[in-house]
Write a protein that holds these residues in place. Structure first.
Motif, short mmCIF file in Angstrom:
data_model
loop_
_atom_site.label_atom_id
_atom_site.label_comp_id
_atom_site.label_asym_id
_atom_site.label_seq_id
_atom_site.Cartn_x
_atom_site.Cartn_y
_atom_site.Cartn_z
N LEU A 33 0.81 -1.22 0.00
CA LEU A 33 0.00 0.00 0.00
C LEU A 33 0.85 1.27 0.00
O LEU A 33 0.39 2.32 -0.42
CB LEU A 33 -0.93 0.01 1.22
CG LEU A 33 -2.08 -1.00 1.19
CD1 LEU A 33 -2.83 -0.95 2.51
CD2 LEU A 33 -3.02 -0.71 0.04
N ALA A 36 -0.40 4.98 1.23
CA ALA A 36 -1.84 4.85 1.41
C ALA A 36 -2.18 4.13 2.71
O ALA A 36 -3.26 4.31 3.28
CB ALA A 36 -2.46 4.09 0.24
N VAL A 156 -11.67 4.56 -1.80
CA VAL A 156 -10.21 4.40 -1.89
C VAL A 156 -9.84 2.98 -2.32
O VAL A 156 -9.06 2.77 -3.25
CB VAL A 156 -9.53 4.75 -0.56
CG1 VAL A 156 -8.02 4.55 -0.65
CG2 VAL A 156 -9.84 6.19 -0.16
N LEU A 157 -10.41 1.99 -1.63
CA LEU A 157 -10.04 0.59 -1.89
C LEU A 157 -10.43 0.16 -3.31
O LEU A 157 -9.67 -0.52 -4.00
CB LEU A 157 -10.70 -0.32 -0.87
CG LEU A 157 -10.15 -0.25 0.56
CD1 LEU A 157 -11.00 -1.09 1.50
CD2 LEU A 157 -8.70 -0.71 0.60
N LEU A 160 -8.09 1.63 -5.71
CA LEU A 160 -6.78 0.98 -5.60
C LEU A 160 -6.73 -0.29 -6.44
O LEU A 160 -5.72 -0.59 -7.10
CB LEU A 160 -6.48 0.65 -4.13
CG LEU A 160 -5.80 1.72 -3.29
CD1 LEU A 160 -5.70 1.26 -1.84
CD2 LEU A 160 -4.41 2.05 -3.83
N SER A 163 -6.53 0.78 -10.06
CA SER A 163 -5.17 1.28 -10.33
C SER A 163 -4.19 0.13 -10.47
O SER A 163 -3.29 0.14 -11.33
CB SER A 163 -4.73 2.23 -9.22
OG SER A 163 -3.48 2.80 -9.49
N SER A 164 -4.36 -0.90 -9.63
CA SER A 164 -3.49 -2.09 -9.72
C SER A 164 -3.66 -2.79 -11.07
O SER A 164 -2.69 -3.26 -11.66
CB SER A 164 -3.81 -3.07 -8.59
OG SER A 164 -3.57 -2.50 -7.33
N SER A 472 -2.63 4.98 -14.36
CA SER A 472 -2.70 4.96 -12.89
C SER A 472 -2.71 6.38 -12.33
O SER A 472 -3.39 6.66 -11.33
CB SER A 472 -1.51 4.17 -12.32
OG SER A 472 -0.28 4.81 -12.58
N ALA A 476 -5.90 8.30 -10.30
CA ALA A 476 -5.69 9.02 -9.05
C ALA A 476 -6.17 10.45 -9.15
O ALA A 476 -6.79 10.99 -8.22
CB ALA A 476 -4.20 8.98 -8.66
N LEU A 484 -3.99 7.31 -3.81
CA LEU A 484 -3.83 6.57 -5.06
C LEU A 484 -2.57 7.01 -5.80
O LEU A 484 -1.87 6.19 -6.41
CB LEU A 484 -5.05 6.76 -5.95
CG LEU A 484 -6.39 6.24 -5.42
CD1 LEU A 484 -7.50 6.57 -6.38
CD2 LEU A 484 -6.32 4.74 -5.19
N PHE A 487 0.33 5.38 -4.10
CA PHE A 487 0.42 3.97 -4.46
C PHE A 487 1.04 3.81 -5.85
O PHE A 487 1.93 2.97 -6.05
CB PHE A 487 -0.98 3.35 -4.43
CG PHE A 487 -1.05 1.95 -4.98
CD1 PHE A 487 -0.56 0.89 -4.25
CD2 PHE A 487 -1.60 1.70 -6.23
CE1 PHE A 487 -0.61 -0.41 -4.75
CE2 PHE A 487 -1.66 0.42 -6.74
CZ PHE A 487 -1.16 -0.65 -6.00
N SER A 491 4.68 2.15 -6.80
CA SER A 491 4.72 0.96 -7.67
C SER A 491 5.56 1.17 -8.92
O SER A 491 5.99 0.20 -9.55
CB SER A 491 3.30 0.56 -8.08
OG SER A 491 2.50 0.28 -6.95
#
Length: 523
Positions: A33, A36, A156-157, A160, A163-164, A472, A476, A484, A487, A491
């Motif tokens: 995370l 975040a 948010v989750l 996320l 975004s992943s 990504s 965000a 975001l 994160f 990454s």
């Protein structure tokens, strides 16, 4: 302990940041995370305090400071590329606005079907898109606040997860900047073009660092007016595709390595630390006229770029200079080459820029019906930061910050804001769960988040052919959610395409959300 934390908000702030940072380092199947985790740690601690009758909160001014600082330096670092991309990015901004309108339509239609009131729907919309100014625009009533608090966490989750998904295909990105390379070329043509003519044909993305006119002669400096004759050997620097095209145009690759010949010319990487050069372009340094020297590369952060003449320089930039051996010392003294250039935060630009951004954020903007709204501190400071980062200098006043300083300030501002937002949201979540509509609100919030997130993912990936890295950042920015961005940055190793995508759509998303929340709430 909870009472101590309630009485000592600064202790609470740094406890949340420290513990959250440790949690953020935990990796599950290569995914962590990052910053975040500070948000979720703060939410958990705030909820724990509320369950024991202790209100844990961080003063709003602390959160505002963190958010303004984060948004401003994000704008500073993105400014040079933002306005270059803006001319072609308006369709992307329109697509983001339409996705948010689709989210608002989902909120109204599904909210009415579920029997939720107008204010609850408006607050749920703001929470599903994690936008506090939108909550204020919706009226900020208890009903709206409950909807916001319940929907916020999934907002948010859920994003996320999306975004992943975007980052999973970043290996297929076609918009990655080409690596900067140098090649030695033997000229095979007889029309004797000048260096300036060749550079102009390749969009100024090509630099010439050395030339040898005779087979056994020394490598010499190259000027824009120099003529390239048959048999000359030159070293060209630029993005790989541009260099390949230049090699094919001039002749063929040579087995000679002019870079290794340091009998007359030498090269050195020098840090720009003299304040007088900050905000000036490569051409304005005047190295060719003063020292017969050429800047061929600029390294900003971890990225090498071609030193095109029009590129504005920042304190802390490390430039690769080719110059006569006896003059390298003079060039070094002229540019500074001090570690101070990496860390100078330019307090004047920082302070005055934040003042201008905060005032812009509070400026009332009229809307039909006699009402007005303001874009808020985050959008105001971001917009001012974008302009200041692009300008670089106004007369003797430097308006930019070193890349190293912006990275540090951005991280500090982000962590402070996430701790504030999480602690205050955590205290409201139990009240939200005490309401009888909590499940219904969760369903509505999840639907709004998914409509916007999945819609953006599909349109940007297959409609605009956006690379996963940039996407990504767009996600965000459309969610106006710093967690975001943190994160995505973590990454990708702070790939500049993430910040550019974020900055491109953030102002549009902020304004559209505020307007839609006003309409939904009837404010």
């Amino acid at each position: 302990m909870l009472e101590t934390l309630a009485a000592q908000p600064l202790v609470l702030l740094f406890l949340v940041i420290g513990v959250g940072a440790l949690v953020g380092r935990v990796s599950v199947r290569g995914v962590s995370l990052g910053a975040a985790a500070v948000l979720f740690t703060a939410i958990g601690l705030g909820a724990w305090g509320a369950s024991n009758g202790v209100a844990l909160a961080i003063p709003p001014v602390v959160g505002s400071l963190g958010l303004a600082l984060f948004a401003f330096v994000t704008g500073i670092s993105s400014g040079p590329n933002f306005f270059h991309s803006l001319r072609t990015a308006w369709p992307l901004m329109l697509a983001v606005a339409l996705a948010l309108v689709a989210g608002a339509g989902t909120a109204v239609g599904l909210g009415n079907a579920l029997g939720l009131g107008r204010e609850t729907v408006a607050g749920t919309f703001a929470g599903a898109l994690t936008n506090t100014p939108a909550l204020a625009a919706a009226g900020g009533t208890p009903e709206a606040t409950v909807g916001y608090s319940v929907a916020y966490l999934f907002g948010v989750l859920g994003m996320l997860v999306i975004s992943s998904l975007a980052l999973r295909y970043r290996g297929e990105d076609t918009d990655a900047p080409s690596p900067v390379v140098d090649r030695t070329v033997r000229v095979d043509r007889d029309d004797r073009p000048t260096v300036a003519e060749i550079q102009h044909r390749h969009g100024e993305e090509l630099r010439f660092s050395r030339i040898r006119h005779t087979e056994e002669g020394p490598a010499e400096p190259v000027g824009a007016g120099d003529v390239l004759a048959r048999g000359d050997v030159v070293t060209v620097v630029g993005p790989a595709p541009v260099v390949e095209a230049a090699v094919a145009e001039l002749g063929h690759l040579s087995s000679h390595d002019l870079v290794a010949d340091r009998s007359r010319l030498d090269n050195r990487r020098i840090t720009i630390s003299t304040l007088a050069h900050a905000g000036r372009t490569v051409a304005q340094l005047g190295l060719e006229e003063k020292f017969q020297a050429t800047v061929v590369r600029v390294r900003r952060g971890d990225v090498d770029q071609v030193a095109v003449p029009s590129m504005p320089l920042q304190l802390g930039d490390r430039v690769r200079v080719v110059a006569p051996r006896e003059r390298i010392g003079e060039v070094t003294a002229y540019l500074g080459d001090s570690a101070r250039g990496l860390s100078d935060i330019n307090p004047a630009a920082l302070g005055l820029g934040l003042v201008a951004g905060l005032l812009l954020g509070e400026l009332p903007i009229p809307v039909p019906g006699g009402d007005s709204f303001s874009i808020g501190a985050a959008a105001g400071t971001l917009l001012v930061g974008l302009v200041m980062g692009r300008v670089g200098r106004v007369g003797p006043v430097v308006t930019s910050l070193p890349q190293t300083a912006t990275a540090v300030l951005s991280e500090i501002g982000l962590l402070v804001f996430l701790a504030y937002a999480g602690a205050n949201a955590g205290g409201q979540i139990l009240n939200a769960f005490a309401s009888g509509d909590v499940v219904t609100i969760l369903v509505l919030g999840a639907a709004v988040t998914c409509v916007v997130g999945v819609g953006l993912y599909a349109v940007m990936r297959w409609g605009f052919r956006s690379g996963g890295t940039r996407l990504s950042g767009i996600i965000a920015g459309a969610q106006t959610q710093p967690a975001l961005l943190a994160f995505a940055n973590g990454s990708t190793g702070h790939d500049p395409r993430v910040a550019l995508g974020y900055a491109l759509v953030y102002p549009t998303a902020m304004v559209v959300k505020i307007l839609l929340a006003q309409v939904l709430g009837g404010a």
